[in-house]
Design a protein around this motif. Structure first.
Motif, PDB file in Angstrom:
ATOM      1  N   THR A  94     -15.907  -0.261  -8.101  1.00  8.22           N
ATOM      2  CA  THR A  94     -16.944   0.741  -7.844  1.00  8.22           C
ATOM      3  C   THR A  94     -17.182   0.885  -6.350  1.00  8.22           C
ATOM      4  O   THR A  94     -17.293   1.999  -5.829  1.00  8.22           O
ATOM      5  CB  THR A  94     -18.262   0.347  -8.545  1.00  8.22           C
ATOM      6  OG1 THR A  94     -18.028   0.230  -9.951  1.00  8.22           O
ATOM      7  CG2 THR A  94     -19.353   1.364  -8.299  1.00  8.22           C
ATOM      8  N   ILE A 110     -24.356   4.374  -7.670  1.00  6.74           N
ATOM      9  CA  ILE A 110     -23.662   3.087  -7.724  1.00  6.74           C
ATOM     10  C   ILE A 110     -24.210   2.373  -8.954  1.00  6.74           C
ATOM     11  O   ILE A 110     -25.417   2.219  -9.099  1.00  6.74           O
ATOM     12  CB  ILE A 110     -23.954   2.240  -6.470  1.00  6.74           C
ATOM     13  CG1 ILE A 110     -23.401   2.891  -5.222  1.00  6.74           C
ATOM     14  CG2 ILE A 110     -23.414   0.835  -6.630  1.00  6.74           C
ATOM     15  CD1 ILE A 110     -21.954   2.681  -4.966  1.00  6.74           C
ATOM     16  N   THR A 116     -28.482   1.610 -12.459  1.00  5.76           N
ATOM     17  CA  THR A 116     -27.771   2.578 -11.632  1.00  5.76           C
ATOM     18  C   THR A 116     -28.686   3.002 -10.491  1.00  5.76           C
ATOM     19  O   THR A 116     -29.853   3.301 -10.697  1.00  5.76           O
ATOM     20  CB  THR A 116     -27.363   3.808 -12.463  1.00  5.76           C
ATOM     21  OG1 THR A 116     -26.501   3.372 -13.523  1.00  5.76           O
ATOM     22  CG2 THR A 116     -26.620   4.826 -11.622  1.00  5.76           C
TER      23      THR A 116
END
Length: 199
Positions: free
Chosen positions: A42, A71, A77
């Motif tokens: 990520t 992210i 999140t």
């Protein structure tokens, strides 16, 4: 050293070398830390999204360019605007430096609160080494308080923000470490004298 172009170039080169050495030392120190809550893939994808930003860049510039990007951590999140200070006071040298900051969202949000609180003061600021010390303190708290939703990080960030608001000055990094150690001890965590928080 002469105050000419070559002298200034040498000073800049020496400062870059010292900064790289500090970053390497910090990475080595973090080698024993628990796994960050944001996945490495990520972060790698996010760092490619930062190609539109010219580095070095301030937190405000990064938030302006990619603040709505999300992210995902193992818990929640976040948007980049949630994690980076929307202030010109702090700058990042590279996408990797931004990635290092956002890999631990609780540390990033604490740093955001502190930097933005200091930015509201008319004549106060934190220098790079002071911000690095604050961040290292928050990371140490994350390692100590890993199972408790990072309450210690929130408590110390609250303390810093309150001090900035009440006294209109920025607490020293040693004062922040003392407060962090006090919070840990009050919550039953042992802090040894040879640890970062053991001041």
């Amino acid at each position: 050293m002469a105050d000419d172009k070559s002298g200034r170039d040498k000073q800049a080169h020496d400062e870059e070398r010292r900064q790289r050495e500090r970053e390497i030392a910090a990475e080595l120190e973090r080698g024993d830390e628990v796994e960050p809550p944001v996945d490495a893939s990520t972060l790698a994808y996010f760092e490619t999204e930062l190609e539109s930003v010219e580095f070095p860049a301030t937190g405000a510039e990064i938030v302006s360019a990619v603040g709505d990007r999300e992210i995902e951590s193992v818990v929640e999140t976040y948007t980049i605007a949630d994690l980076l200070p929307d202030a010109p006071a702090e700058s990042f040298d590279s996408p990797a430096a931004v990635g290092t900051r956002v890999q631990r969202p609780t540390v990033a949000t604490a740093m955001k609160r502190v930097v933005e609180a200091v930015a509201r003061l008319p004549n106060a600021e934190t220098n790079r080494s002071q911000r690095e010390a604050y961040e290292r303190t928050f990371r140490a708290l994350a390692d100590v308080d890993g199972d408790d939703d990072d309450e210690a990080i929130d408590a110390v960030a609250d303390w810093i923000v309150d001090r900035v608001a009440e006294k209109e000055r920025v607490p020293g990094s040693r004062d922040v470490r003392r407060q962090a150690a006090k919070v840990c001890r009050e919550n039953g965590y042992e802090i040894r004298d040879d640890e970062w928080l053991g001041v």
